[in-house]
Design an enzyme around this catalytic site. Structure first.
Site, PDB file in Angstrom:
ATOM      1  N   HIS A  36       0.843  -1.195   0.000  1.00 46.72           N
ATOM      2  CA  HIS A  36       0.000   0.000   0.000  1.00 46.72           C
ATOM      3  C   HIS A  36       0.880   1.248   0.000  1.00 46.72           C
ATOM      4  CE1 HIS A  36      -3.484  -2.278   1.887  1.00 46.72           C
ATOM      5  NE2 HIS A  36      -2.493  -2.999   2.365  1.00 46.72           N
ATOM      6  N   TYR A  37       0.303   2.372  -0.408  1.00 45.17           N
ATOM      7  CA  TYR A  37       0.868   3.654   0.043  1.00 45.17           C
ATOM      8  C   TYR A  37      -0.062   4.226   1.087  1.00 45.17           C
ATOM      9  CZ  TYR A  37      -2.060   6.341  -3.409  1.00 45.17           C
ATOM     10  OH  TYR A  37      -3.067   6.886  -4.155  1.00 45.17           O
ATOM     11  N   THR A  38       0.501   5.114   1.937  1.00 48.48           N
ATOM     12  CA  THR A  38      -0.308   5.643   3.038  1.00 48.48           C
ATOM     13  C   THR A  38      -1.317   6.681   2.548  1.00 48.48           C
ATOM     14  OG1 THR A  38       1.522   7.151   3.467  1.00 48.48           O
ATOM     15  CG2 THR A  38       1.359   5.189   4.870  1.00 48.48           C
ATOM     16  N   GLU A 101       2.460  -0.845   4.640  1.00 50.96           N
ATOM     17  CA  GLU A 101       2.119   0.522   4.234  1.00 50.96           C
ATOM     18  C   GLU A 101       3.422   1.276   3.959  1.00 50.96           C
ATOM     19  OE1 GLU A 101      -0.645   2.238   3.699  1.00 50.96           O
ATOM     20  OE2 GLU A 101      -2.255   1.030   4.600  1.00 50.96           O
ATOM     21  N   HIS A 143      -2.611  -3.160  -3.392  1.00 47.64           N
ATOM     22  CA  HIS A 143      -3.972  -3.007  -2.871  1.00 47.64           C
ATOM     23  C   HIS A 143      -4.945  -2.826  -4.043  1.00 47.64           C
ATOM     24  CE1 HIS A 143      -6.662  -1.016   0.450  1.00 47.64           C
ATOM     25  NE2 HIS A 143      -7.066  -2.205   0.110  1.00 47.64           N
ATOM     26  N   ASP A 153      -3.731   2.385  -4.682  1.00 47.55           N
ATOM     27  CA  ASP A 153      -2.371   2.275  -4.150  1.00 47.55           C
ATOM     28  C   ASP A 153      -1.760   0.888  -4.355  1.00 47.55           C
ATOM     29  OD1 ASP A 153      -4.437   1.551  -2.128  1.00 47.55           O
ATOM     30  OD2 ASP A 153      -2.748   1.206  -0.779  1.00 47.55           O
TER      31      ASP A 153
END
Ligand code: ZN
Length: 256
Positions: A36-38, A101, A143, A153
């Site tokens: 994921h990215y945050t 993340e 994700h 993401d």
């Protein structure tokens, strides 16, 4: 609020406990690594949010821009990062996965580059997690792969190619974008059915209907975002279809 601490599974991680976890469910092994990215303004805010009992979200690891890593949940626990999702018949991705993340503002904050130190840390962590949990590389996923249309993401700027060169994830060089035949929204028939079948065989949650509908377009865009990131438009051009062919052909026999 901080719960009891634990010994990190990854020796290079600091520990900060998130209360937002539970028992894993079902009998399936932990065999997916979900990236994921945050998507928040900075790392500290994201870390706080993932540990906030009000947020109902968490992950196993957060990787900051400088490459420092914080583990928030033991790998044995079910962290809450995937939400409504699907991959190869599985709908409880949280029970089957480790979630990482990666601090990055993403689409809402100007799509910043991922710093080299951060990607090096993600690679080292992903290798360690994969080894410890027997995660096959074609199950290192975005994700956006498991929740297409709902999630973007870690985004089309995430360097999957660099990860693949370090042995993390499944990848073939994308076929070059060129003119030629393509399938797009509104198209119908056997070629659309073949495209949908290939997406489903790879793992995407796709109905094989022969209708290139909105749902199909979001799957094609999710595929492009991961595997042919130079153009993410939901149009199945020949480059997209060839790249998908190439990935299927490169799958280990047990995964087909
Ligand atoms: Zn996510």
């Amino acid at each position: 609020m901080r719960g009891d601490s634990f010994v990190p599974d990854y020796p290079n991680a600091d520990v900060r406990v998130s209360p937002n976890t539970g028992e894993r469910r079902g009998k399936g092994p932990v065999d997916i690594l979900l990236l994921h990215y945050t998507g928040m303004k900075d790392g500290p805010s994201a870390e706080d949010w993932l540990c906030d009992p009000q947020s109902d979200v968490s992950c196993h690891y957060i990787v900051h821009e400088d490459g420092s890593i914080v583990q928030m949940a033991p790998e044995s626990r079910r962290a809450w990062h995937a939400g409504k999702s699907f991959w190869k018949g599985e709908t409880d991705i949280n029970s089957r996965s480790i979630g990482i993340e990666i601090v990055n503002g993403g689409h809402d904050f100007g799509m910043p580059d991922f710093p080299e130190a951060q990607i090096a840390a993600v690679i080292a962590l992903a290798r360690d997690v994969s080894r410890r949990n027997t995660i096959q590389q074609e199950r290192v996923l975005a994700h956006s792969d498991v929740a297409p249309g709902r999630k973007l993401d870690p985004g089309e700027k995430f360097p999957w190619k660099v990860l693949a060169e370090a042995g993390v994830g499944h990848w073939v060089p994308p076929s070059p974008v060129s003119r030629g035949r393509f399938l797009a929204l509104g198209d119908r028939g056997q070629p659309v059915e073949a495209l949908q079948s290939m997406l489903a065989l790879y793992g995407y949650g796709t109905d094989v209907t022969g209708d290139f509908d909105e749902k199909t377009a979001t799957r094609v865009a999710a595929f492009q975002r991961h595997f042919r990131p130079s153009r993410v438009d939901g149009v199945a051009d020949s480059s997209t279809i060839e790249t998908l062919h190439g990935l299927l052909a490169a799958l280990p026999r047990y995964a087909v």
